[in-house]
Motif scaffolding. Structure first.
Motif, short mmCIF file in Angstrom:
data_model
loop_
_atom_site.label_atom_id
_atom_site.label_comp_id
_atom_site.label_asym_id
_atom_site.label_seq_id
_atom_site.Cartn_x
_atom_site.Cartn_y
_atom_site.Cartn_z
N GLY A 281 0.81 -1.21 0.00
CA GLY A 281 0.00 0.00 0.00
C GLY A 281 0.85 1.26 0.00
O GLY A 281 0.58 2.22 -0.74
N LEU A 282 1.93 1.27 0.82
CA LEU A 282 2.83 2.42 0.86
C LEU A 282 3.54 2.64 -0.47
O LEU A 282 3.87 3.77 -0.84
N ALA A 286 -2.20 -0.78 -6.32
CA ALA A 286 -3.66 -0.65 -6.31
C ALA A 286 -4.32 -1.93 -5.79
O ALA A 286 -3.78 -3.02 -5.95
N GLY A 287 -5.49 -1.76 -5.20
CA GLY A 287 -6.30 -2.91 -4.80
C GLY A 287 -5.74 -3.74 -3.67
O GLY A 287 -5.90 -4.97 -3.66
N VAL A 288 -5.04 -3.12 -2.71
CA VAL A 288 -4.54 -3.85 -1.54
C VAL A 288 -5.65 -3.86 -0.49
O VAL A 288 -5.87 -2.86 0.21
N ILE A 289 -6.34 -4.97 -0.38
CA ILE A 289 -7.51 -5.07 0.50
C ILE A 289 -7.29 -6.17 1.53
O ILE A 289 -7.00 -7.32 1.17
N GLU A 290 -7.40 -5.81 2.79
CA GLU A 290 -7.27 -6.76 3.89
C GLU A 290 -8.32 -6.43 4.94
O GLU A 290 -8.98 -5.39 4.87
N CYS A 291 -8.46 -7.32 5.93
CA CYS A 291 -9.37 -7.06 7.04
C CYS A 291 -8.59 -6.43 8.18
O CYS A 291 -7.47 -6.87 8.49
N GLY A 314 -2.31 4.93 4.71
CA GLY A 314 -2.89 3.97 5.65
C GLY A 314 -4.19 3.42 5.13
O GLY A 314 -4.29 2.98 3.98
N VAL A 315 -5.23 3.44 5.98
CA VAL A 315 -6.54 2.95 5.57
C VAL A 315 -7.22 4.05 4.75
O VAL A 315 -7.60 5.09 5.27
N GLU A 316 -7.36 3.82 3.47
CA GLU A 316 -7.93 4.84 2.58
C GLU A 316 -9.40 4.62 2.29
O GLU A 316 -10.09 5.54 1.85
N GLU A 317 -9.90 3.43 2.55
CA GLU A 317 -11.32 3.17 2.34
C GLU A 317 -11.76 2.00 3.21
O GLU A 317 -11.03 1.01 3.34
#
Length: 360
Positions: A281-282, A286-291, A314-317
């Motif tokens: 992400g840093l 694109a599309g780095v999605i985790e819980c 950081g958490v963008e969405e």
């Protein structure tokens, strides 16, 4: 045990009538209660002439429930909290000549231990009460509750639930500044969910994605099995088995090690996996999605774990939960979103209260 589908047709407290529901079987028995030697017994009044069943034995014994197992073997489990499932199943086999499934034995032991020791989340919450009591009985003493961090690029917290809500990644009392950088990971639960679901599907865990929402203690851990990728469906029994195993994955490891250790390897793997996602992400991938467990408006709770998109800041969405199936929604289910929120709300209140006292 005869392994016959015997049914109690009448029992008014003094008289009892039992019949067999086997195909074309005429077996029956009538009995009456008597008082003898300070005990209450039943004496047979009438019985089918040759006392024999004409039907075949059945393996499905519906009375043999996990609740019955708890009542029958509570003292044995209390004496040995780490009793193997195989030992419980062997006891049933030797005493009654019946076979009990591994999952039923697991549910029985888990229910018994919960009754003996209380739920994991509530046990952890008692730490704050112990702290207060120690400070009261030992004036002038300093008592601290610590959480531990694996320092990589971020601080990957492997905590007890209520401390998550009280401590930020730097170890300071929680504040709302720079919320996007605060990510309490639930990757450990995701790793376990991916692994256990992959076992059932016969796939490589790296090919499976299971979103896990809620929190990180007992029933607050809610794997959304309706949103598994690749898409699949599970029976009610499979759903209950997988959910229970994901929630109690840490306990399973501790018991396998006979109390000599915990799930340190899976913690380390989860921390590295989440750190890698943060690095990507840093970097701007694109599309780095985790819980992650973050300040959230996904539910009415101030903090909640759900799927998030990681980026340079950081958490963008934060994504909504998405469609839930009946099992995940229903309050009658063993585990549901409502039950998770209720338990998690208490942990959050405890953690926030602790943080305010710490800041004061």
């Amino acid at each position: 045990m005869t392994r016959r589908p015997v049914h109690v047709a009448k029992n008014d407290g003094n008289r009892l009538c039992a019949i067999c529901r086997g195909k074309a079987c005429e077996w029956y028995v009538y009995a009456r209660k008597i008082e003898s030697h300070n005990n209450t017994d039943y004496v047979v009044i009438t019985m089918q002439r040759d006392h024999a069943h004409t039907c075949s034995q059945v393996l499905d014994q519906r009375w043999l429930t996990s609740k019955w197992l708890v009542e029958r073997y509570l003292e044995k489990i209390k004496a040995n909290p780490h009793i193997p499932l195989s030992a419980i199943r062997q006891c049933v086999d030797e005493e009654f000549g019946l076979k009990v499934g591994r999952m039923k034995a697991y549910r029985a032991r888990d229910t018994a231990l919960e009754g003996i020791f209380g739920k994991a989340g509530r046990q952890y919450r008692k730490l704050f009460d112990y702290k207060s009591e120690l400070e009261r009985t030992h004036p002038g003493s300093s008592v601290h509750i610590n959480t531990y961090y694996h320092r990589i690029i971020l601080h990957a917290v492997v905590p007890f639930q209520c401390a998550v809500d009280a401590v930020d990644p730097k170890g300071d009392a929680f504040s709302l500044s720079d919320e996007r950088s605060k990510k309490k990971i639930t990757m450990l639960d995701v790793v376990r969910a991916n692994t256990f679901v992959a076992e059932v599907l016969g796939l490589d865990p790296r090919e499976v994605s299971v979103p896990v929402v809620g929190g990180h203690a007992g029933v607050t851990i809610l794997p959304l099995l309706s949103q598994v990728k690749p898409a699949c469906s599970f029976t009610k029994e499979e759903t209950e088995y997988l959910t229970s195993r994901i929630q109690n994955g840490g306990t399973e490891v501790v018991e396998a090690k006979a109390g000599a250790g915990s799930a340190t390897l899976s913690m380390a793997y989860a921390a590295v996996k989440f750190a890698d996602a943060c690095l990507r992400g840093l970097r701007g991938d694109a599309g780095v999605i985790e819980c992650a467990f973050v300040p959230s408006q996904v539910t009415e709770l101030p903090f909640f774990a759900s799927r998030v998109r990681l980026g340079r800041s950081g958490v963008e969405e934060i994504y909504p939960l998405g469609p839930l199936n009946e099992y995940e929604r229903s309050v009658k289910s063993v585990v549901s979103l409502e039950k998770a929120k209720k338990e998690l709300g208490g942990s959050i209140d405890k953690g926030v209260s602790f943080a305010k006292k710490f800041q004061a």
